[in-house]
Design an enzyme around this catalytic site. Sequence first.
Site: not given
Length: 146
Positions: A80, A83
């Site tokens: 996972e 960003i």
Amino acid sequence: MTPKGLPHFAAGTIIKGFGRGSKQLGIPTANFSEEVVNKLPESISTGIYFGWAKILGNIHKMVISIGWNPYYKNERKSMETHIMHKFDGNLYDNELKIGIVGYLRPEKNFETLEALIAAINEDIANADKLLDEEQYAKYKNDAFFK
């Protein structure tokens, strides 16, 4: 010191994850398919890592959780990626390229959701600082992202 197996580069299409990142944690993640997760070398153990992510033609700092997410008792291993950039809308079906360049901490369980969120925010702050260091910053320009 960089752990064995790093840097590690991976790419794949962003898929719908568990739906917890944005909704429960306030920390959206881009998730890879099991196919990408299964290609991780054995030398990369579960834990929290940091590096670079290329999405929609731009490269951003990122933090990635690799493992089982003990707080949520996942039944399958996941990657996972958070960003470190604000996006409008979702990123599903876009290609994500990542370069994992450093290790932050082992995967662990938390007593409360608040403790988990605090740890993730600390991971993000630590990664943000570390990625400014030359030993990690240089990977932003790696040929993999070209």
